[in-house]
Design a protein around this motif. Structure first.
Motif, PDB file in Angstrom:
ATOM      1  N   GLU A 217     -24.732  22.902 -17.067  1.00  0.00           N
ATOM      2  CA  GLU A 217     -25.648  21.735 -17.236  1.00  0.00           C
ATOM      3  C   GLU A 217     -24.623  20.780 -18.191  1.00  0.00           C
ATOM      4  O   GLU A 217     -24.502  19.545 -18.038  1.00  0.00           O
ATOM      5  N   ALA A 218     -24.187  21.315 -19.185  1.00  0.00           N
ATOM      6  CA  ALA A 218     -23.314  20.493 -20.202  1.00  0.00           C
ATOM      7  C   ALA A 218     -21.998  19.866 -19.178  1.00  0.00           C
ATOM      8  O   ALA A 218     -21.887  18.894 -19.404  1.00  0.00           O
ATOM      9  N   MET A 219     -21.367  20.617 -18.611  1.00  0.00           N
ATOM     10  CA  MET A 219     -20.401  20.144 -17.945  1.00  0.00           C
ATOM     11  C   MET A 219     -20.702  19.120 -16.616  1.00  0.00           C
ATOM     12  O   MET A 219     -19.932  18.404 -16.398  1.00  0.00           O
ATOM     13  N   ARG A 220     -21.884  19.415 -16.105  1.00  0.00           N
ATOM     14  CA  ARG A 220     -22.095  18.398 -15.074  1.00  0.00           C
ATOM     15  C   ARG A 220     -22.658  17.163 -15.585  1.00  0.00           C
ATOM     16  O   ARG A 220     -22.052  16.166 -15.142  1.00  0.00           O
ATOM     17  N   THR A 221     -23.214  17.115 -16.804  1.00  0.00           N
ATOM     18  CA  THR A 221     -23.601  15.974 -17.594  1.00  0.00           C
ATOM     19  C   THR A 221     -22.139  15.358 -17.917  1.00  0.00           C
ATOM     20  O   THR A 221     -21.816  13.922 -17.710  1.00  0.00           O
ATOM     21  N   LEU A 222     -21.370  16.029 -18.396  1.00  0.00           N
ATOM     22  CA  LEU A 222     -19.848  15.396 -19.021  1.00  0.00           C
ATOM     23  C   LEU A 222     -19.162  14.739 -17.744  1.00  0.00           C
ATOM     24  O   LEU A 222     -18.648  13.633 -17.853  1.00  0.00           O
ATOM     25  N   SER A 223     -19.238  15.584 -16.503  1.00  0.00           N
ATOM     26  CA  SER A 223     -18.504  15.134 -15.418  1.00  0.00           C
ATOM     27  C   SER A 223     -18.860  13.591 -14.884  1.00  0.00           C
ATOM     28  O   SER A 223     -18.198  12.722 -14.665  1.00  0.00           O
ATOM     29  N   SER A 224     -20.324  13.474 -14.982  1.00  0.00           N
ATOM     30  CA  SER A 224     -20.570  12.082 -14.515  1.00  0.00           C
ATOM     31  C   SER A 224     -20.628  10.935 -15.672  1.00  0.00           C
ATOM     32  O   SER A 224     -20.228   9.802 -15.370  1.00  0.00           O
ATOM     33  N   VAL A 225     -20.549  11.465 -16.993  1.00  0.00           N
ATOM     34  CA  VAL A 225     -20.579  10.670 -17.917  1.00  0.00           C
ATOM     35  C   VAL A 225     -19.012  10.022 -18.096  1.00  0.00           C
ATOM     36  O   VAL A 225     -18.886   9.041 -18.321  1.00  0.00           O
ATOM     37  N   VAL A 226     -17.984  10.939 -18.011  1.00  0.00           N
ATOM     38  CA  VAL A 226     -16.723  10.424 -17.856  1.00  0.00           C
ATOM     39  C   VAL A 226     -16.215   9.544 -16.711  1.00  0.00           C
ATOM     40  O   VAL A 226     -15.774   8.699 -17.096  1.00  0.00           O
ATOM     41  N   ARG A 227     -17.056   9.589 -15.606  1.00  0.00           N
ATOM     42  CA  ARG A 227     -16.764   8.628 -14.348  1.00  0.00           C
ATOM     43  C   ARG A 227     -17.191   7.331 -15.024  1.00  0.00           C
ATOM     44  O   ARG A 227     -16.601   6.282 -14.867  1.00  0.00           O
ATOM     45  N   THR A 228     -18.657   7.450 -15.326  1.00  0.00           N
ATOM     46  CA  THR A 228     -19.370   6.163 -15.689  1.00  0.00           C
ATOM     47  C   THR A 228     -18.505   5.404 -16.918  1.00  0.00           C
ATOM     48  O   THR A 228     -18.208   4.089 -16.845  1.00  0.00           O
ATOM     49  N   ASN A 229     -18.363   6.189 -17.777  1.00  0.00           N
ATOM     50  CA  ASN A 229     -17.592   5.522 -19.131  1.00  0.00           C
ATOM     51  C   ASN A 229     -16.306   4.888 -18.757  1.00  0.00           C
ATOM     52  O   ASN A 229     -15.916   3.738 -19.271  1.00  0.00           O
ATOM     53  N   ASP A 230     -15.401   5.373 -18.021  1.00  0.00           N
ATOM     54  CA  ASP A 230     -14.277   4.817 -17.544  1.00  0.00           C
ATOM     55  C   ASP A 230     -14.427   3.425 -17.033  1.00  0.00           C
ATOM     56  O   ASP A 230     -13.630   2.726 -17.439  1.00  0.00           O
ATOM     57  N   ARG A 231     -15.425   3.366 -16.187  1.00  0.00           N
ATOM     58  CA  ARG A 231     -15.551   1.932 -15.394  1.00  0.00           C
ATOM     59  C   ARG A 231     -16.220   1.026 -16.605  1.00  0.00           C
ATOM     60  O   ARG A 231     -15.654  -0.100 -16.755  1.00  0.00           O
ATOM     61  N   LEU A 232     -17.325   1.442 -17.304  1.00  0.00           N
ATOM     62  CA  LEU A 232     -17.986   0.695 -18.142  1.00  0.00           C
ATOM     63  C   LEU A 232     -17.163   0.155 -19.410  1.00  0.00           C
ATOM     64  O   LEU A 232     -17.235  -0.877 -19.936  1.00  0.00           O
ATOM     65  N   PHE A 233     -16.639   1.308 -20.003  1.00  0.00           N
ATOM     66  CA  PHE A 233     -15.944   1.053 -21.328  1.00  0.00           C
ATOM     67  C   PHE A 233     -14.692   0.309 -21.036  1.00  0.00           C
ATOM     68  O   PHE A 233     -14.263  -0.342 -22.205  1.00  0.00           O
ATOM     69  N   GLY A 234     -13.938   0.346 -19.954  1.00  0.00           N
ATOM     70  CA  GLY A 234     -13.004  -0.473 -19.722  1.00  0.00           C
ATOM     71  C   GLY A 234     -13.169  -2.051 -19.964  1.00  0.00           C
ATOM     72  O   GLY A 234     -12.681  -2.760 -20.591  1.00  0.00           O
ATOM     73  N   ALA A 235     -14.271  -2.244 -19.239  1.00  0.00           N
ATOM     74  CA  ALA A 235     -14.675  -3.715 -19.311  1.00  0.00           C
ATOM     75  C   ALA A 235     -15.291  -3.798 -20.819  1.00  0.00           C
ATOM     76  O   ALA A 235     -14.781  -5.085 -21.168  1.00  0.00           O
ATOM     77  N   ALA A 236     -15.897  -3.084 -21.283  1.00  0.00           N
ATOM     78  CA  ALA A 236     -16.522  -3.438 -22.665  1.00  0.00           C
ATOM     79  C   ALA A 236     -15.451  -3.648 -23.698  1.00  0.00           C
ATOM     80  O   ALA A 236     -15.597  -4.567 -24.609  1.00  0.00           O
ATOM     81  N   GLY A 237     -14.516  -2.639 -23.680  1.00  0.00           N
ATOM     82  CA  GLY A 237     -13.376  -2.930 -24.692  1.00  0.00           C
ATOM     83  C   GLY A 237     -12.506  -3.936 -24.468  1.00  0.00           C
ATOM     84  O   GLY A 237     -12.362  -4.539 -25.371  1.00  0.00           O
ATOM     85  N   ALA A 238     -12.090  -4.438 -23.231  1.00  0.00           N
ATOM     86  CA  ALA A 238     -11.382  -5.709 -23.047  1.00  0.00           C
ATOM     87  C   ALA A 238     -12.192  -6.862 -23.359  1.00  0.00           C
ATOM     88  O   ALA A 238     -11.464  -7.628 -24.108  1.00  0.00           O
ATOM     89  N   GLY A 239     -13.558  -6.888 -23.042  1.00  0.00           N
ATOM     90  CA  GLY A 239     -14.265  -8.029 -23.457  1.00  0.00           C
ATOM     91  C   GLY A 239     -14.478  -8.149 -24.876  1.00  0.00           C
ATOM     92  O   GLY A 239     -14.373  -9.398 -25.449  1.00  0.00           O
ATOM     93  N   THR A 240     -14.496  -7.088 -25.601  1.00  0.00           N
ATOM     94  CA  THR A 240     -14.597  -7.111 -27.151  1.00  0.00           C
ATOM     95  C   THR A 240     -13.376  -7.577 -27.680  1.00  0.00           C
ATOM     96  O   THR A 240     -13.520  -8.441 -28.396  1.00  0.00           O
ATOM     97  N   VAL A 241     -12.157  -7.223 -27.290  1.00  0.00           N
ATOM     98  CA  VAL A 241     -10.915  -7.752 -27.920  1.00  0.00           C
ATOM     99  C   VAL A 241     -10.837  -9.249 -27.361  1.00  0.00           C
ATOM    100  O   VAL A 241     -10.446 -10.028 -28.272  1.00  0.00           O
ATOM    101  N   VAL A 242     -10.793  -9.667 -26.265  1.00  0.00           N
ATOM    102  CA  VAL A 242     -10.717 -10.873 -25.587  1.00  0.00           C
ATOM    103  C   VAL A 242     -11.412 -11.816 -26.729  1.00  0.00           C
ATOM    104  O   VAL A 242     -11.115 -12.843 -27.204  1.00  0.00           O
ATOM    105  N   PHE A 243     -12.912 -11.614 -26.697  1.00  0.00           N
ATOM    106  CA  PHE A 243     -13.675 -12.570 -27.175  1.00  0.00           C
ATOM    107  C   PHE A 243     -13.533 -12.311 -28.682  1.00  0.00           C
ATOM    108  O   PHE A 243     -13.775 -13.624 -29.579  1.00  0.00           O
ATOM    109  N   GLY A 244     -13.096 -11.520 -29.254  1.00  0.00           N
ATOM    110  CA  GLY A 244     -12.713 -11.429 -30.732  1.00  0.00           C
ATOM    111  C   GLY A 244     -11.452 -12.067 -31.110  1.00  0.00           C
ATOM    112  O   GLY A 244     -11.651 -12.931 -32.116  1.00  0.00           O
ATOM    113  N   PHE A 245     -10.439 -12.049 -30.264  1.00  0.00           N
ATOM    114  CA  PHE A 245      -9.287 -12.984 -30.473  1.00  0.00           C
ATOM    115  C   PHE A 245      -9.682 -14.512 -30.438  1.00  0.00           C
ATOM    116  O   PHE A 245      -9.102 -15.134 -31.158  1.00  0.00           O
TER     117      PHE A 245
END
Ligand code: HEM
Length: 149
Positions: free
Chosen positions: A38-66
């Motif tokens: 169960e833990a690995m199944r959750t991690l598996s989907s979290v890893v995929r979603t985080n990759d897409r969502l956090f890429g945009a969130a991190g870039a947006g935070t830095v660009v607008f911070g600058f």
């Protein structure tokens, strides 16, 4: 104008840190279930979603911070701005250099060997450590932004 840039900066930062904390609680719940699968199944989907969502969130935070630094009287030489920038870049580097490739390897390995293979579990542990580090780094950045020491 500066207000709108601030809104976008804080919105992206909220998605990044808030998403990271939500990920922690999803994984804590899955780990508590007592089922490694169960833990690995959750991690598996979290890893995929985080990759897409956090890429945009991190870039947006830095660009607008600058952009905020450019349009306000704050300067890059100020400790809290420089510290926030370094921490944001460290979090992005961790995601690109470690979480993304290891996350892909983790999901490929699950496809080949199943959710409870010892190597899958070991890789899962490393990924969870990296996610804890990311949450910690972003939380320290939040403290710098708010207290501006
Ligand atoms: C890494 C994650 C980051 C988080 C969680 C974050 C969060 C925040 C928050 C909550 C505020 C509002 C603070 C306040 O109104 O007192 C803020 C403001 C600000 N942030 Fe960030 N930030 C991050 C990264 C950055 C980076 C990388 C930069 C610059 C390159 C930056 C530059 C600024 C500036 C200039 C302000 C305006 C402060 C003000 O005018 O009061 N931030 N940030």
């Amino acid at each position: 104008m500066a207000k709108t840039i601030m809104l976008l900066h804080v919105l992206f930062a909220t998605i990044w840190l808030g998403g990271s904390i939500y990920t922690e609680s999803l994984l804590a719940g899955a780990n508590r279930s007592g089922s490694p699968k169960e833990a690995m199944r959750t991690l598996s989907s979290v890893v995929r979603t985080n990759d897409r969502l956090f890429g945009a969130a991190g870039a947006g935070t830095v660009v607008f911070g600058f952009w905020l630094v450019i349009v306000t009287t704050w300067e890059f030489e100020m400790g809290w701005v420089a510290g926030g920038l370094v921490l944001a870049l460290v979090a992005i580097a961790l995601a690109i250099a470690f979480v993304k490739p290891k996350g892909q390897a983790f999901n490929d390995l699950i496809g080949e060997r199943g959710l409870d293979d010892p190597e899958v579990l070991a890789l899962g542990k490393q990924l969870q450590m990296a996610l804890h580090a990311q949450t910690g780094i972003l939380f320290v950045a939040l403290l710098l932004m708010v207290y501006k020491p």
